[in-house]
Design a protein around this motif. Structure first.
Motif, short mmCIF file in Angstrom:
data_model
loop_
_atom_site.label_atom_id
_atom_site.label_comp_id
_atom_site.label_asym_id
_atom_site.label_seq_id
_atom_site.Cartn_x
_atom_site.Cartn_y
_atom_site.Cartn_z
N PHE A 54 24.33 24.09 72.52
CA PHE A 54 24.64 25.28 73.31
C PHE A 54 24.09 25.19 74.74
O PHE A 54 24.80 25.48 75.70
CB PHE A 54 24.10 26.54 72.63
CG PHE A 54 24.28 27.79 73.44
CD1 PHE A 54 25.52 28.42 73.50
CD2 PHE A 54 23.23 28.35 74.15
CE1 PHE A 54 25.71 29.57 74.25
CE2 PHE A 54 23.40 29.49 74.90
CZ PHE A 54 24.64 30.11 74.95
N ASP A 55 22.85 24.80 74.88
CA ASP A 55 22.24 24.75 76.21
C ASP A 55 22.95 23.74 77.11
O ASP A 55 23.16 24.00 78.31
CB ASP A 55 20.75 24.40 76.11
CG ASP A 55 19.93 25.57 75.58
OD1 ASP A 55 20.40 26.71 75.68
OD2 ASP A 55 18.83 25.33 75.04
N THR A 56 23.33 22.59 76.55
CA THR A 56 24.06 21.59 77.34
C THR A 56 25.39 22.17 77.83
O THR A 56 25.75 22.04 79.01
CB THR A 56 24.32 20.34 76.49
OG1 THR A 56 23.07 19.77 76.09
CG2 THR A 56 25.11 19.30 77.27
N LEU A 87 28.37 24.62 82.53
CA LEU A 87 29.33 25.61 83.03
C LEU A 87 28.72 26.49 84.11
O LEU A 87 29.35 26.76 85.14
CB LEU A 87 29.83 26.47 81.87
CG LEU A 87 30.72 25.77 80.83
CD1 LEU A 87 31.06 26.73 79.70
CD2 LEU A 87 31.99 25.24 81.47
N THR A 88 27.52 26.99 83.88
CA THR A 88 26.93 27.92 84.84
C THR A 88 26.47 27.23 86.12
O THR A 88 26.33 27.88 87.16
CB THR A 88 25.75 28.67 84.20
OG1 THR A 88 24.81 27.73 83.66
CG2 THR A 88 26.24 29.57 83.08
N ALA A 89 26.23 25.91 86.06
CA ALA A 89 25.82 25.17 87.26
C ALA A 89 27.02 24.67 88.05
O ALA A 89 26.86 24.19 89.18
CB ALA A 89 24.92 24.00 86.88
N ASN A 102 32.76 30.79 87.71
CA ASN A 102 31.96 32.02 87.78
C ASN A 102 32.02 32.67 86.40
O ASN A 102 32.76 33.62 86.17
CB ASN A 102 32.52 32.96 88.86
CG ASN A 102 31.70 34.22 88.99
OD1 ASN A 102 30.48 34.21 88.81
ND2 ASN A 102 32.37 35.33 89.30
N VAL A 103 31.23 32.09 85.48
CA VAL A 103 31.34 32.49 84.08
C VAL A 103 29.97 32.78 83.49
O VAL A 103 28.93 32.39 84.03
CB VAL A 103 32.03 31.39 83.25
CG1 VAL A 103 33.45 31.15 83.73
CG2 VAL A 103 31.22 30.09 83.27
N GLN A 104 30.00 33.47 82.36
CA GLN A 104 28.82 33.65 81.53
C GLN A 104 29.11 33.06 80.17
O GLN A 104 30.25 33.08 79.70
CB GLN A 104 28.45 35.13 81.40
CG GLN A 104 29.54 35.99 80.77
CD GLN A 104 29.09 37.41 80.55
OE1 GLN A 104 27.99 37.66 80.06
NE2 GLN A 104 29.95 38.36 80.92
N VAL A 105 28.07 32.52 79.55
CA VAL A 105 28.23 31.84 78.26
C VAL A 105 27.24 32.44 77.27
O VAL A 105 26.05 32.57 77.57
CB VAL A 105 27.97 30.33 78.40
CG1 VAL A 105 28.28 29.62 77.08
CG2 VAL A 105 28.79 29.74 79.53
N ARG A 106 27.75 32.83 76.11
CA ARG A 106 26.88 33.42 75.09
C ARG A 106 27.24 32.83 73.73
O ARG A 106 28.39 32.48 73.48
CB ARG A 106 27.05 34.94 75.05
CG ARG A 106 26.73 35.61 76.36
CD ARG A 106 27.13 37.07 76.37
NE ARG A 106 26.32 37.90 75.52
CZ ARG A 106 26.46 39.23 75.42
NH1 ARG A 106 27.41 39.84 76.14
NH2 ARG A 106 25.68 39.92 74.64
#
Length: 249
Positions: A226-228, A233-235, A240-244
């Protein structure tokens, strides 16, 4: 001391003698309190059941991507090229050279409830062909999976039980949308069973969404990926997204 005892006995005797006069008002108070307690317990039970259903619907191995700042799929929006870029992120599970991910649209349509014959909102989800690999707990138990590129749809078991006009083999219309139900699916009692699924391209055309989506649901290599996936994506300055995690969403 004797005077105090006498006064106590007098007050107690008066209370006992007036019980018949106070019986009706006391009964009203008792019934009212009991009603409040029963209602409160029922509301808490409903809330706990809903929380459990939402938790069971989420998997730590799945991630949902939405527009940054959106608080739900209804308020999110992703361009088609953004969805394509999301599917290139590291950490995604892949089937050959294809990402196990589904770019989706989420709208509401009206169907009549079986219990009251009054209209109510039903979630309608536009999905991609990879959706059953992403949601591997979903199984079509009656009929068959819909064919992409058509106006066919499948309906969750809970929605099928609750709403009229959406039985297996039936057709219904909502505005310019016409759908034929060709299958009923189950997903271990999760919230997905309250939805109807069809081809996302069909919804794009009917609701004039162009090449856009509201979310991308992705299956990760492992929960630890998940962190990868999120950090890539966020970097990315193109996004311009959020990931959950789906279980957190």
């Amino acid at each position: 001391m004797l005077r105090w005892i006498s006064q106590t006995l007098t007050v107690s005797a008066l209370s006992v003698r007036t019980i018949p006069q106070r019986l009706s008002s006391s009964a009203v108070a008792v019934i009212g309190i009991a009603g409040v307690v029963i209602t409160f317990v029922a509301v808490l039970s409903i809330g706990e059941g809903f929380r459990a259903a939402m938790t069971d619907a989420g998997s730590p191995r799945r991630a949902i991507v939405m527009r940054a700042g959106a608080d739900s799929e209804m308020t999110s929006g992703l361009a088609g090229d953004t969805a394509d870029l999301i599917k290139q992120a590291p950490g995604l599970q892949r089937d050959g050279n294809r990402a196990v991910a589904s770019a989706e649209l989420y709208v509401l349509v009206d169907l009549n409830k079986r219990s009251t014959a009054t209209p109510a909102n039903v979630p309608l989800r536009g999905v991609e062909p990879m959706t059953l690999k992403v949601r591997d707990e979903v199984h079509v138990t009656e009929g068959r999976m819909f064919q992409f590129g058509t106006n066919e749809a499948i309906i969750g078991r809970a929605a099928n039980r609750q709403f009229a006009g959406a039985d297996l083999g039936s057709e219904f219309t909502s505005g310019n949308l016409r759908l034929k139900i060709v299958g009923i699916f189950e997903s271990k009692g999760s919230v997905s069973e309250t939805e109807i699924w069809c081809d996302n391209r069909l919804l794009q055309g009917v609701f004039q969404r162009g090449n856009s989506y509201q979310s991308v649901l992705a299956s990760l290599d492992t929960p630890a990926s998940f962190d990868t996936f999120k950090n890539w994506l966020t970097a990315n300055p193109q996004l311009n997204v959020q990931v959950r995690r789906e279980s957190e969403y």
